[in-house]
Design a protein around this motif. Sequence first.
Motif, PDB file in Angstrom:
ATOM      1  N   TRP A 125       0.860 -15.178   8.626  1.00  0.00           N
ATOM      2  CA  TRP A 125       0.382 -15.380   7.259  1.00  0.00           C
ATOM      3  C   TRP A 125      -0.644 -16.500   7.170  1.00  0.00           C
ATOM      4  N   ARG A 138       1.925   4.853   7.886  1.00  0.00           N
ATOM      5  CA  ARG A 138       2.936   3.866   8.270  1.00  0.00           C
ATOM      6  C   ARG A 138       4.322   4.374   7.888  1.00  0.00           C
ATOM      7  N   GLU A 176      13.417  -6.392   3.219  1.00  0.00           N
ATOM      8  CA  GLU A 176      12.751  -5.844   4.405  1.00  0.00           C
ATOM      9  C   GLU A 176      11.788  -4.731   4.023  1.00  0.00           C
ATOM     10  N   GLU A 227       6.970  -0.055  -0.017  1.00  0.00           N
ATOM     11  CA  GLU A 227       6.950  -1.397  -0.602  1.00  0.00           C
ATOM     12  C   GLU A 227       6.656  -1.393  -2.093  1.00  0.00           C
ATOM     13  N   LYS A 237       7.536   0.174  13.145  1.00  0.00           N
ATOM     14  CA  LYS A 237       7.821  -1.128  13.774  1.00  0.00           C
ATOM     15  C   LYS A 237       8.643  -0.959  15.050  1.00  0.00           C
ATOM     16  N   HIS A 245       5.533  -6.056  15.004  1.00  0.00           N
ATOM     17  CA  HIS A 245       5.281  -6.646  13.671  1.00  0.00           C
ATOM     18  C   HIS A 245       5.647  -8.132  13.676  1.00  0.00           C
ATOM     19  N   ILE A 246       5.275  -8.807  12.668  1.00  0.00           N
ATOM     20  CA  ILE A 246       5.358 -10.268  12.432  1.00  0.00           C
ATOM     21  C   ILE A 246       6.046 -11.222  13.429  1.00  0.00           C
ATOM     22  N   TYR A 251      -1.365  -1.255   0.790  1.00  0.00           N
ATOM     23  CA  TYR A 251      -0.026  -0.883   0.300  1.00  0.00           C
ATOM     24  C   TYR A 251      -0.172  -0.021  -0.949  1.00  0.00           C
ATOM     25  N   GLU A 266      10.669  -6.783  12.316  1.00  0.00           N
ATOM     26  CA  GLU A 266       9.670  -7.852  12.220  1.00  0.00           C
ATOM     27  C   GLU A 266      10.037  -8.955  13.205  1.00  0.00           C
ATOM     28  N   TYR A 318       1.248  -9.706  -1.574  1.00  0.00           N
ATOM     29  CA  TYR A 318       0.179  -8.896  -0.963  1.00  0.00           C
ATOM     30  C   TYR A 318      -1.124  -8.865  -1.758  1.00  0.00           C
ATOM     31  N   TRP A 345      -5.166  -6.237   7.273  1.00  0.00           N
ATOM     32  CA  TRP A 345      -3.946  -5.937   6.509  1.00  0.00           C
ATOM     33  C   TRP A 345      -4.039  -6.613   5.149  1.00  0.00           C
ATOM     34  N   HIS A 405       7.041   3.089   6.963  1.00  0.00           N
ATOM     35  CA  HIS A 405       7.731   1.894   6.466  1.00  0.00           C
ATOM     36  C   HIS A 405       8.164   2.188   5.041  1.00  0.00           C
TER      37      HIS A 405
HETATM   38  N1  SER Z   1       7.661  -6.630   5.187  1.00  0.00           N
HETATM   39  C1  SER Z   1       6.289  -6.360   5.003  1.00  0.00           C
HETATM   40  C2  SER Z   1       5.878  -5.103   5.664  1.00  0.00           C
HETATM   41  O1  SER Z   1       6.547  -4.636   6.553  1.00  0.00           O
HETATM   42  C3  SER Z   1       5.457  -7.512   5.512  1.00  0.00           C
HETATM   43  O2  SER Z   1       5.509  -7.622   6.846  1.00  0.00           O
HETATM   44  O3  SER Z   1       4.884  -4.560   5.313  1.00  0.00           O
END
Ligand code: SER
Length: 916
Positions: free
Chosen positions: A450, A350, A835, A311, A375, A409-410, A258, A379, A171, A207, A352
């Motif tokens: 990415w 978020r 994850e 994270e 999410k 997400h992704i 983050y 992902e 990141y 992001w 997460h």
């Molecule tokens: N796993 C990371 C996140 O959720 C990148 O996608 O932020």
Amino acid sequence: MTKRSVCLLAMLVIIANAINAQAQKDKVVIVRTTMSPRIEYGAKQLSDVLQVAGYGAPAQKHNATKNGPVHRIVAGVITEDTIKAFGKQFQIDFTAIGKEGFVIKREGNITLIAGGDASGVLYGCLELAEQVRQLKALPADIHISDKPQMVLRGTCIGIQKPYYLPGRTVYEYPYTPETFPWLYDKQLWLQYLDTLAANRYNSLYLWNGHPFASLVRLKDYPYAVEVDDATFKKNEEMYRFLTTEADKRGIWVIQMFYNIIVSKPFAEKHGIKTQDRERPIMPLIADYTRKSIAAFVEKYPNVGLLVCLGEAMEGVGRDDIEWFTKTIIPGVRDGLQALGRKDEPPIVLRAHDTDAPAVMKEALPLYKNLYTEAKYNGEALTTYTPRGPWAELHRTLSRIGTVQIENVHILANLEPFRYGSANFIQKSVQAMHAVYEANGLHLYPQASYWDWPYAADSAQPKLLQVERDWLWYREWARYAWNSNRDRTQEINYWAGLLAGRYGCSINDGKKILEAYEESGEIAPKLLRRFGITDGNRQTLTLGMTMPQLVNPNRFGLFTLLYNSEGPEGEMLSEYAAKEWQRQPHTGETPVQVMAEVKVHGQKALDAISAVEQHITRNKEDFLQLKNDMLCYQALANHYAWKAQAALDALRYKYSNQLTDLEKVVAPLEQSVQWYRKLTDYTKGTYRYANSMQTQQRKIPFRGVNATYKNWWEILPEFEKELSQLKKRIDSLGAAKANTTTAVNAALKPATVTRTSNTYSSPYQLMKGARPFADSTYVITNMAPELQGLSGITTRWNAQAQRGSHIIFYTARPAKLLVGFFQTKAPGFLPAPELETNATANDYGQADVKIANALILEGLPPVNIHTYSFKAGTHSLSLAKGACLLLGFIDDKEPLRVYDAALQAADGKKEVDWIFE
Ligand code: SER
């Protein structure tokens, strides 16, 4: 009235509209009663379309009330007197218009566009423009009103790369023209923003791990800036340009970051790491972050913030609550105070890797304008029937009373092929409302996240995602605006668009939609029934190994995928066990999915092939789409046959009959053949399958340094599995090998000196040993090769409250064996999980090395992971929670990964080793 006569009438109205409008061409003026860049933008779009339709009328200000020979389009916000007066005259009730909503009504030679706000006027202009485009004239009779269901409808762009920058970790990507040339390309931004506006998106998320050191300079920490002066200026200019242009189009830019990451120069100056998940909150870092946020808010007051507490910061305990309430919110407040503002701009939290409901509970009394975001299907895209604990979390967040945003997400399971199932997407958005009670969308690119802005296709010049994946953006936007649309009309709508794009009939357009929708079932069904994880740790379209299919637990199975992100059903192992015990099956079974995906693949290919001869426009694009259908068909068959092979192998596990193992050969051969086809279809057409090409990617193979990203690299591995199986069958037949003996030789303890004496007494690993000084738990069973290792005695309570910390010296590279209890219950150290923690593999610890390796009576079974260290002195900190420190071995000591299967009293056999 019959359906037929309704259709006839509708056609007559359209024709009458067109004729009537034709007569008035060249006499249109667009009057804006409100001065707003958004309305200017909308009027310009409308004016351009009118010009193409032959009106020759540039947008211009005009006296709205004056009558004359011209047709006047009057556009303004409903709070204005002029618009109010028109409302009265036209007998329109403005009360229901709402935010971003609009009414369009024509009476005589005036068409009124009244918006609930400037965005509403903009969307009204775009709506009228769309009607003019279709009719090729102004409608002679129009009275419509519309407004969005979802309050936030946004897309996301990663300012990140498929690889790490030299000397940096996950990141960490400063904004520079060298790394991101596209970030400074104004034309590209305008193209993208125009697309967003046309689709009525109203938010755009950028992001990045730590954007602040590329965008603000702090008085107290000037050395934290991590770009040179010229770049810093360019960044300021780029940000100003982007936010101004976005605002014109009704789009709110939101910067994501983050926690806790600091800039590289800041870290170097203070001798700390840029990110360290286990680090407690330090006053220095808190001060730096608070000031960074304050400076950012002050400098870019119209940019929103999306805060990811997780994270880079441990997701348990109170740290994230403290950080959000004592650093982030005060930082925003400081910035507002510097601006003299008393309002609260929105902050998005978020959910997460953090306990978002707990954070919200303590944050809301301090700051009201909060949104949450989580999410949708991890992902990936797996289901439109989400359920289980993940759905519970979404509902909990929605019921706080703030707006919950769904993050698509992704999409790790959709990379890299084209995806455009309107049916799946519409149902997904309906589920966001009905099941999650959410009211916002945050959409990732369909593939190659990415690698923005490029698609993975090999085409030269590279294809732009925004062009290649136009349908993706359009479908989500249409349903985010309104998901309750009639399916038959939707088929016609999308068929019309596809027919236009490819120059074919509406019926052919329907076939193309059918191809998208049939293929669109394949990746979701495969992942939710056979996958290891919903995360971008797995690239579904590269396939899975046999051990991953027969023993997913060994690879860090992510349980949410099965209990939340698909309909209720069975995994391969459950299905095989039930078959063996002759028990009835429940829900969606693997066998059902195997059959269904083959049919979807065939139907998609048939549908696309049926129209191939009729394509008159964008032929190359069409052929790429067709190739994707071939890929999907090959992928579906590859998985279906391999899953069959896995079921046969699992049957052998129970029957122990070599004849059952021999049955695995034929389906495995079929699966390899289909993979060979997939390799052929993708060779020369795709640069890669997955855009995350770092060591975080694990399934099917570790993707470090951009390896195992193409099908041709994986084909030989799948061929090896087949030859290995054949060899095993030979040797098993010859020697009747005993599969229950230990896989590894006895492990030898390495000489390591511990320099901190937190845990003084070592203990010998053996049955009867007690690994915790303050509890009576006893090892009752363990994998034989562990016998004699020198474990480190710990204290259960200290681990739960403070985590585990050791400092040690090793003269040779060594590995520490750490035992994780198989539970997510509080008080236990969670196993490393990529994850939610991108640093979870820094010591090579992400994978289970020996599953079910130890049993302590009364506790869940233990999996062993290993942490590798070079020669030297090291300090290792593990987060809070009980775990076992099982001792060091030489780093070179061979350690074969396997499942010791100790939880079963009957010494259950595993079959994954057969393919390795
Ligand atoms: N796993 C990371 C996140 O959720 C990148 O996608 O932020």
